[in-house]
Scaffold this motif. Structure first.
Motif, PDB file in Angstrom:
ATOM      1  N   UNK A 177     -14.948   3.693   3.327  1.00  0.00           N
ATOM      2  CA  UNK A 177     -14.003   2.836   2.626  1.00  0.00           C
ATOM      3  C   UNK A 177     -13.526   3.474   1.347  1.00  0.00           C
ATOM      4  N   UNK A 178     -12.361   3.054   0.916  1.00  0.00           N
ATOM      5  CA  UNK A 178     -11.769   3.583  -0.309  1.00  0.00           C
ATOM      6  C   UNK A 178     -10.771   2.589  -0.871  1.00  0.00           C
ATOM      7  N   UNK A 179     -10.543   2.685  -2.160  1.00  0.00           N
ATOM      8  CA  UNK A 179      -9.440   1.978  -2.796  1.00  0.00           C
ATOM      9  C   UNK A 179      -8.200   2.853  -2.623  1.00  0.00           C
ATOM     10  N   UNK A 180      -7.042   2.223  -2.690  1.00  0.00           N
ATOM     11  CA  UNK A 180      -5.785   2.947  -2.558  1.00  0.00           C
ATOM     12  C   UNK A 180      -5.010   2.880  -3.870  1.00  0.00           C
ATOM     13  N   UNK A 181      -4.267   3.939  -4.163  1.00  0.00           N
ATOM     14  CA  UNK A 181      -3.375   3.906  -5.318  1.00  0.00           C
ATOM     15  C   UNK A 181      -2.263   2.888  -5.049  1.00  0.00           C
ATOM     16  N   UNK A 182      -1.558   2.423  -6.093  1.00  0.00           N
ATOM     17  CA  UNK A 182      -0.520   1.399  -5.915  1.00  0.00           C
ATOM     18  C   UNK A 182       0.561   1.813  -4.904  1.00  0.00           C
ATOM     19  N   UNK A 183       1.253   0.813  -4.372  1.00  0.00           N
ATOM     20  CA  UNK A 183       2.272   1.075  -3.365  1.00  0.00           C
ATOM     21  C   UNK A 183       3.400   1.962  -3.878  1.00  0.00           C
ATOM     22  N   UNK A 184       3.602   2.020  -5.178  1.00  0.00           N
ATOM     23  CA  UNK A 184       4.640   2.894  -5.729  1.00  0.00           C
ATOM     24  C   UNK A 184       4.360   4.363  -5.411  1.00  0.00           C
ATOM     25  N   UNK A 185       3.112   4.700  -5.088  1.00  0.00           N
ATOM     26  CA  UNK A 185       2.763   6.089  -4.756  1.00  0.00           C
ATOM     27  C   UNK A 185       2.900   6.369  -3.262  1.00  0.00           C
TER      28      UNK A 185
END
Length: 114
Positions: A41-49
């Motif tokens: 599992x991982x967090x994702x950078x914001x959708x702007x990226x």
């Protein structure tokens, strides 16, 4: 045992920023508490990226890319966990402990293994 993906939908923020440090600690605590069933599992950078990729003419056609997704929503896909649980009931019980469930949404789907 079946594998489930738990997709987290929360406010579209950059979890690496200092103002989210306290909430990030809650995710770290969840990861430690659920270590027996977590398989990734991982967090994702914001959708702007994000970059969206399409091949409108089908296989072998021109690749078209654009910045970010098109949808504007209150919550965005911000991370995921892979859970190996006995059944959906156990996966739901684990997902309810993910901090995203408290102020956002956690979507659970069984994973198909090919």
């Amino acid at each position: 045992m079946p594998t489930y993906i738990a997709l987290t939908y929360t406010a579209d923020v950059d979890w690496t920023r200092p103002e989210y440090a306290e909430e990030t600690k809650e995710y770290i605590a969840f990861g430690q508490a659920a270590a027996d069933v977590l398989r990734g599992g991982h967090a994702l950078y914001p959708t702007a990226t994000a970059t969206t990729v399409r091949v409108p003419d089908g296989k072998g056609g021109e690749v078209v890319t654009s910045d970010g997704p098109y949808t504007e929503t209150k919550e965005a896909l911000t991370g995921f966990y892979l859970l190996e649980c006995a059944d959906l009931d156990e996966a739901v019980a684990v997902a309810a402990k993910i901090p995203a469930a408290w102020n956002g949404t956690v979507e659970i789907r069984p994973v198909i293994t090919f």
